[in-house]
Design a protein around this motif. Structure first.
Motif, PDB file in Angstrom:
ATOM      1  N   THR A 136       5.864   4.953  -7.037  1.00 46.82           N
ATOM      2  CA  THR A 136       4.604   5.653  -7.243  1.00 46.82           C
ATOM      3  C   THR A 136       4.880   6.885  -8.093  1.00 46.82           C
ATOM      4  O   THR A 136       6.002   7.080  -8.557  1.00 46.82           O
ATOM      5  N   ILE A 152       3.674  12.182  -5.587  1.00 47.06           N
ATOM      6  CA  ILE A 152       3.117  11.662  -4.337  1.00 47.06           C
ATOM      7  C   ILE A 152       4.087  10.734  -3.627  1.00 47.06           C
ATOM      8  O   ILE A 152       3.720  10.007  -2.734  1.00 47.06           O
ATOM      9  N   ALA A 153       5.361  10.751  -4.037  1.00 45.59           N
ATOM     10  CA  ALA A 153       6.408  10.026  -3.325  1.00 45.59           C
ATOM     11  C   ALA A 153       7.074  11.017  -2.387  1.00 45.59           C
ATOM     12  O   ALA A 153       7.764  11.923  -2.817  1.00 45.59           O
ATOM     13  N   THR A 154       6.897  10.823  -1.083  1.00 40.45           N
ATOM     14  CA  THR A 154       7.209  11.908  -0.155  1.00 40.45           C
ATOM     15  C   THR A 154       8.342  11.614   0.821  1.00 40.45           C
ATOM     16  O   THR A 154       8.460  12.289   1.834  1.00 40.45           O
ATOM     17  N   HIS A 169       6.893   8.851   6.479  1.00 40.04           N
ATOM     18  CA  HIS A 169       5.855   8.554   5.485  1.00 40.04           C
ATOM     19  C   HIS A 169       6.538   8.496   4.135  1.00 40.04           C
ATOM     20  O   HIS A 169       7.176   9.463   3.712  1.00 40.04           O
ATOM     21  N   GLY A 199       5.200   7.738   0.952  1.00 40.56           N
ATOM     22  CA  GLY A 199       4.500   8.022  -0.290  1.00 40.56           C
ATOM     23  C   GLY A 199       3.066   7.541  -0.260  1.00 40.56           C
ATOM     24  O   GLY A 199       2.500   7.284   0.798  1.00 40.56           O
ATOM     25  N   SER A 200       2.474   7.406  -1.438  1.00 40.56           N
ATOM     26  CA  SER A 200       1.074   7.039  -1.553  1.00 40.56           C
ATOM     27  C   SER A 200       0.875   6.013  -2.652  1.00 40.56           C
ATOM     28  O   SER A 200       1.712   5.852  -3.539  1.00 40.56           O
ATOM     29  N   GLN A 201      -0.263   5.329  -2.574  1.00 40.24           N
ATOM     30  CA  GLN A 201      -0.631   4.297  -3.548  1.00 40.24           C
ATOM     31  C   GLN A 201       0.452   3.220  -3.617  1.00 40.24           C
ATOM     32  O   GLN A 201       0.921   2.809  -4.672  1.00 40.24           O
ATOM     33  N   GLY A 230      -0.235   5.575   3.142  1.00 46.19           N
ATOM     34  CA  GLY A 230       0.033   5.484   1.716  1.00 46.19           C
ATOM     35  C   GLY A 230      -0.365   4.176   1.079  1.00 46.19           C
ATOM     36  O   GLY A 230       0.029   3.895  -0.056  1.00 46.19           O
ATOM     37  N   TYR A 231      -1.153   3.355   1.767  1.00 41.19           N
ATOM     38  CA  TYR A 231      -1.532   2.049   1.233  1.00 41.19           C
ATOM     39  C   TYR A 231      -2.460   2.218   0.032  1.00 41.19           C
ATOM     40  O   TYR A 231      -3.415   2.983   0.061  1.00 41.19           O
ATOM     41  N   ARG A 245      -6.650   6.747   2.135  1.00 39.37           N
ATOM     42  CA  ARG A 245      -7.209   6.276   0.881  1.00 39.37           C
ATOM     43  C   ARG A 245      -7.752   4.844   0.994  1.00 39.37           C
ATOM     44  O   ARG A 245      -8.811   4.518   0.438  1.00 39.37           O
TER      45      ARG A 245
END
Length: 465
Positions: free
Chosen positions: A192, A196-198, A235, A237-239, A276-277, A321
């Motif tokens: 990602t 936003i990669a956490t 967690h 990340g996201s997307q 993060g989906y 999201r």
């Protein structure tokens, strides 16, 4: 170093847009998976949601306007609850939160994750049972911790060794036991955007598994009589569109879970694998369904636990999201248009709308891609490569970087941008002193205001000078 303040948003796509963007045969046709379930085109070409037309919405509530398909959002919440049956599903309130949203989420059987005192206040005002709330964040203030414990939140996710001590101290002062999870970084960088990669090591969230900080935090939690350890939280990340990253993270986090059992003699009852989906913003996106995610993650956790010889803990996930994002589109009115020459003699049309980066920061912040469509009418005009921009005094004020739109789009037309239900209103600002848009919910042919539009009086009321 960036040579232009708009950076990669300027000129990167070439004369015909990015490789994934295809010129449509019909600009009136909706790309179905980008829109909420109840969005359709009427016979006259007007966009409508749950029986209410775009022009009616604009006339009654003004533009820019966030338009929420209530039944779609509720349906996505139910889909996660049903797919992850036996797990706890926490809605990540940071994606988008209002009193109405919090009530819908609760009515659909989900819990809620908040990360500030403000989000906590909205959740409590909406009547979310405190025991169904989790408090997140990497820098919780003492007042936020105290308010959470006084309200009786179900869990606090501690993010540093300092927070272990801080939560323990406040809980002891109040004479309560704080139920906590320890957020860990598993060293997994999701596929990602960098920002936003956490879960990789060099970032502000969590405690490192590889450096031993996470184990030390667990040890300290177990030593504090005012704390109760629920388990570990991760967690990545996201997307994120598939479960591949979760597989590596689950392997490392469950290995730590097993070590806690073996070395500290404590069997943590829970494990949270975060959220993060991803969702579809454009035709290049192909997200997994809740059921596909649940099946994949369940198989991963059960396999890892078998290999480690430990029981499967109670699991939780945190979609945000994926629930609110696709349920909402933003409605704009076109103000001006202009043609700009590109390399090779091609042209791009700039379409300026009455909003911009103050109501959708994601394009400027993450280089995010969006789609859009003409919402107030049909058009048979030739498609032209277009860029939808805002009204702010920034070159990077771009809403949709590249899309084919009818060549006759003109001032007064309405444009709708799908997939704006997450991190758009939440990140909205008053840049250039522009009031933030209203949010309306549409259901069964009726629209109602759930967040009113800011006014200039609202802005001036805060200015005491």
């Amino acid at each position: 170093m960036r040579s232009h303040e708009a950076g990669a948003l300027h000129g990167q796509a070439g004369s015909r847009g990015p490789a994934w963007l295809r010129e449509p045969d019909d600009t009136n046709e909706l790309v179905r998976h980008l829109w909420s379930d109840h969005v359709e085109r009427r016979e006259d070409g007007e966009l409508a949601v749950a029986g209410v037309g775009a022009t009616e919405l604009a006339a009654e509530f003004g533009t820019p306007l966030y338009v929420v398909d209530e039944d779609d959002l509720r349906g996505r919440a139910r889909a996660f609850r049903e797919a992850f049956a036996g797990w706890d599903v926490y809605y990540a309130a940071k994606a988008f939160l209002s009193t109405a949203i919090a009530r819908w989420i609760t009515e659909e059987g989900l819990r809620m994750d908040v990360c500030t005192g403000g989000e906590l206040a909205v959740a409590l005002r909406a009547g979310v049972p405190p025991e169904n709330l989790g408090l997140h964040g990497n820098n919780k203030s003492i007042s936020e911790i105290r308010r959470s414990l006084e309200a009786g939140v179900g869990r606090i996710i501690v993010d540093s060794l300092l927070e272990v001590e801080r939560v323990a101290t406040v809980a002891a002062e109040l004479g309560v036991t704080a139920r906590v999870m320890v957020r860990v970084t598993a060293g997994v960088e999701a596929h990602t955007h960098e920002y936003i990669a956490t879960a990789h090591e060099d970032q502000k969230f969590g405690l490192s598994i590889t450096e031993g900080d996470a184990f030390e935090a667990v040890r300290q939690v177990l030593e504090r009589p005012s704390l109760e350890l629920l388990g570990l939280h991760s967690h990545i990340g996201s997307q994120i569109f598939d479960t591949a990253g979760f597989e590596v993270a689950a392997h490392r986090v469950l290995a730590l879970h097993a070590r806690i059992c073996a070395d500290l003699g404590y069997v943590a009852p829970e494990l949270d694998l975060g959220g993060g989906y991803g969702i579809a913003y454009t035709t290049q996106d192909d997200p997994s369904t809740p059921q596909q995610l649940a099946d994949g993650m369940r198989e991963i956790v059960e396999r890892e636990c078998r290999g480690l010889g430990v029981a499967v803990p109670r699991l939780s996930v945190e979609p945000g999201r994926a629930i609110s994002g696709p349920s909402t589109f933003t409605l704009y009115e076109v103000g001006t248009t202009k043609e700009v020459a590109l390399d090779g003699g091609a042209m791009r049309r700039y379409v300026a709308v009455d909003g911009g980066m103050s109501d959708n920061m994601r394009t400027a912040l993450y280089d995010a891609d969006y789609s859009c469509t003409l919402a107030s009418r049909a058009s048979t005009a030739t498609p032209v490569l277009s860029r939808v921009v805002g009204k702010h005094c920034e070159s990077g004020d771009i809403v949709v970087k590249d899309e084919f739109m009818p060549s006759d789009v003109a001032p007064g037309d309405l444009i709708a941008v799908p997939g704006t239900g997450a991190y758009c209103r939440s990140l909205a600002s008053n840049y250039n002193h522009v009031p933030r848009p209203a949010v309306v919910a549409v259901k069964d042919g009726a629209a109602r205001l759930i967040v009113r539009r800011e006014t200039e009086d609202d802005l001036l009321r805060l200015d005491v000078g």
